[in-house]
Design a protein around this motif. Structure first.
Motif, PDB file in Angstrom:
ATOM      1  N   ALA A  95      52.426  33.442   3.320  1.00 18.10           N
ATOM      2  CA  ALA A  95      53.548  33.969   4.097  1.00 18.10           C
ATOM      3  C   ALA A  95      53.322  33.789   5.591  1.00 18.10           C
ATOM      4  CB  ALA A  95      53.779  35.446   3.765  1.00 18.10           C
ATOM      5  N   MET A  96      52.113  34.071   6.054  1.00 23.57           N
ATOM      6  CA  MET A  96      51.811  33.908   7.475  1.00 23.57           C
ATOM      7  C   MET A  96      51.875  32.430   7.876  1.00 23.57           C
ATOM      8  SD  MET A  96      51.520  36.882   8.660  1.00 23.57           S
ATOM      9  CE  MET A  96      51.041  38.556   8.304  1.00 23.57           C
ATOM     10  N   LYS A  97      51.398  31.559   7.012  1.00 23.04           N
ATOM     11  CA  LYS A  97      51.461  30.122   7.303  1.00 23.04           C
ATOM     12  C   LYS A  97      52.909  29.637   7.378  1.00 23.04           C
ATOM     13  CE  LYS A  97      47.020  28.600   5.450  1.00 23.04           C
ATOM     14  NZ  LYS A  97      46.355  27.824   4.384  1.00 23.04           N
ATOM     15  N   LEU A  98      53.781  30.242   6.577  1.00 22.34           N
ATOM     16  CA  LEU A  98      55.193  29.856   6.570  1.00 22.34           C
ATOM     17  C   LEU A  98      55.981  30.494   7.714  1.00 22.34           C
ATOM     18  CD1 LEU A  98      55.988  29.935   2.745  1.00 22.34           C
ATOM     19  CD2 LEU A  98      55.834  27.922   4.234  1.00 22.34           C
ATOM     20  N   GLY A  99      55.331  31.380   8.478  1.00 28.09           N
ATOM     21  CA  GLY A  99      55.990  31.937   9.656  1.00 28.09           C
ATOM     22  C   GLY A  99      56.248  33.429   9.651  1.00 28.09           C
ATOM     23  N   ALA A 100      55.873  34.142   8.595  1.00 22.79           N
ATOM     24  CA  ALA A 100      56.054  35.598   8.603  1.00 22.79           C
ATOM     25  C   ALA A 100      55.182  36.202   9.702  1.00 22.79           C
ATOM     26  CB  ALA A 100      55.665  36.193   7.258  1.00 22.79           C
ATOM     27  N   ILE A 101      55.679  37.250  10.327  1.00 27.19           N
ATOM     28  CA  ILE A 101      54.889  37.876  11.378  1.00 27.19           C
ATOM     29  C   ILE A 101      54.184  39.137  10.901  1.00 27.19           C
ATOM     30  CG2 ILE A 101      56.275  36.915  13.236  1.00 27.19           C
ATOM     31  CD1 ILE A 101      57.447  39.795  13.496  1.00 27.19           C
ATOM     32  N   ASP A 102      54.549  39.617   9.719  1.00 30.64           N
ATOM     33  CA  ASP A 102      53.862  40.773   9.154  1.00 30.64           C
ATOM     34  C   ASP A 102      54.055  40.748   7.644  1.00 30.64           C
ATOM     35  OD1 ASP A 102      52.378  43.117   8.996  1.00 30.64           O
ATOM     36  OD2 ASP A 102      53.533  44.143  10.542  1.00 30.64           O
ATOM     37  N   TYR A 103      53.238  41.552   6.961  1.00 31.29           N
ATOM     38  CA  TYR A 103      53.201  41.577   5.499  1.00 31.29           C
ATOM     39  C   TYR A 103      52.923  43.015   5.106  1.00 31.29           C
ATOM     40  CZ  TYR A 103      51.742  39.879   0.825  1.00 31.29           C
ATOM     41  OH  TYR A 103      51.620  39.620  -0.514  1.00 31.29           O
ATOM     42  N   ILE A 104      53.934  43.683   4.562  1.00 32.30           N
ATOM     43  CA  ILE A 104      53.821  45.109   4.232  1.00 32.30           C
ATOM     44  C   ILE A 104      53.822  45.264   2.717  1.00 32.30           C
ATOM     45  CG2 ILE A 104      54.924  47.371   4.440  1.00 32.30           C
ATOM     46  CD1 ILE A 104      56.158  46.340   7.072  1.00 32.30           C
ATOM     47  N   ILE A 105      52.892  46.068   2.236  1.00 33.93           N
ATOM     48  CA  ILE A 105      52.719  46.268   0.806  1.00 33.93           C
ATOM     49  C   ILE A 105      53.380  47.579   0.382  1.00 33.93           C
ATOM     50  CG2 ILE A 105      51.010  46.535  -1.032  1.00 33.93           C
ATOM     51  CD1 ILE A 105      49.065  45.060   0.976  1.00 33.93           C
TER      52      ILE A 105
END
Length: 190
Positions: A95-105
Motif C-alpha cells: 500500500a505504501m509503495k502504491l502511494g498510501a500515506i497511512d495504514y490503519i488496522i
C-alpha cells in the motif's frame, strides 16, 4: 487545509463501517462522499473535488490495492489512507509503495483515524511534506525519528530537515509493522 472545507471519500463495502466513519468525521466538520467499492471510488476521485480518501482493502468488484493504484495514477497528490481489518506486513508495504500515506488496522480508536486524517490534510500537496513526521506514531518509532532529525541537523549544520512523502512513508511502515507485530504477538498468547 481546514477540516471544515475538506471533502473525504470513504470507501468500504461494509455499510455499517462506512456509516460509522461518516457520522463521526461528518460531525467533525468534514464533507463526506461515500463509495461501496473500488471502481466507484476511482470514478469519484477522478470526477469530484476530493481532498482525502479512506480506503478499505477487501471489496467485491475492485479491491483497495487496485483502486489505490488507479487513484494514485489519476491524482498522485491525493492522500489515501488504507483502513482494513485484513492487515499484514506485505499489504502495508504494498500500500505504501502504491502511494498510501497511512495504514490503519481495524478495530481502531476513532482518535487514530482523526489523527491520520488531520496529518494527511496538513501535508503540503505540492511537496508532500510533513511538518511533524513523528507526531502520533508509536513512542519507540517517534523517539527514533526525532533523534534521527536532530543528528541530521547537527551533522550537516542544517536548521531544517525536509521529510518527504517517501521518508514519511518509511516511518509509517515501521510504525504499522510494530503495531501488527504486537497484535499478532498478543493473538498468539491469548
Amino acid at each position: 487545509m481546514a477540516k471544515q472545507t475538506a471533502t473525504l471519500l470513504i470507501v468500504d463495502d461494509d455499510t455499517a463501517h462506512r456509516t460509522m466513519l461518516k457520522a463521526h468525521l461528518g460531525s467533525e466538520g468534514y464533507e463526506i462522499i461515500e463509495a461501496d467499492d473500488g471502481d466507484v471510488a476511482v470514478h469519484l476521485a477522478r470526477e469530484r473535488a476530493v481532498d482525502l480518501v479512506l480506503l478499505d482493502l477487501k471489496m467485491r468488484r475492485m479491491g483497495g490495492m487496485e483502486a489505490l493504484a488507479a487513484i494514485h495514477e489519476a491524482k498522485p497528490q491525493l492522500p489515501v489512507i488504507i483502513v482494513t481489518a485484513f492487515s499484514s506486513v506485505e499489504s502495508a508495504v504494498e500500500a505504501m509503495k502504491l502511494g498510501a500515506i497511512d495504514y490503519i488496522i481495524r478495530p481502531f480508536e476513532m482518535s487514530t483515524v482523526e489523527l491520520a486524517v488531520s496529518r494527511a490534510l496538513a501535508m503540503d500537496p505540492d511537496l508532500l511534506l510533513f511538518d511533524e513526521p513523528s507526531a502520533g506514531l508509536d513512542p519507540i518509532i517517534a523517539a527514533g525519528i526525532d533523534e534521527l532529525i536532530v543528528e541530521l541537523k547537527k551533522a550537516y549544520s542544517m536548521s531544517i530537515v525536509v521529510v518527504t512523502h517517501e521518508l514519511a512513508s518509511a516511518f509509517l511502515i515501521a510504525d504499522r509493522m510494530l503495531l501488527i507485530d504486537r497484535q499478532h504477538h498478543c493473538d498468539r498468547h491469548q
